[in-house]
Design a protein around this motif. Structure first.
Motif: not given
Length: 85
Positions: A50-57
């Motif tokens: 589950k991606p979470n923007g620039q934070e990776g996921g």
């Protein structure tokens, strides 16, 4: 003596590069350290990202556990992946 494996599920912070590495090498075992006394070794049954923007996921894992004994598990553990949660 027969051993019944446990199924454990958890989410873990992860970037897409690590996720694809885990997915590609899903035949290797994963050691999950929950605390000094709760250590599991398991094989990936399911993994999703589950991606979470620039934070990776985050990656969601479902593992089938195996007994946590044996030299490859206790010392070195160079044949798999290590996750500390």
């Amino acid at each position: 003596q027969l051993i019944t494996p446990e199924i454990i599920s958890f989410e873990y912070p992860c970037d897409f590069t690590i996720f694809t590495l885990l997915k590609k090498n899903s035949g290797k075992s994963i050691r999950v350290n929950c605390s000094e006394s709760d250590i599991y070794k398991g094989f990936i049954e399911q993994i999703s990202f589950k991606p979470n923007g620039q934070e990776g996921g985050t990656a969601k894992f479902t593992l089938t556990t195996t007994p946590n004994t044996g030299a490859a598990f206790d010392y070195g553990f160079d044949s798999g992946f290590d996750i500390v949660i």
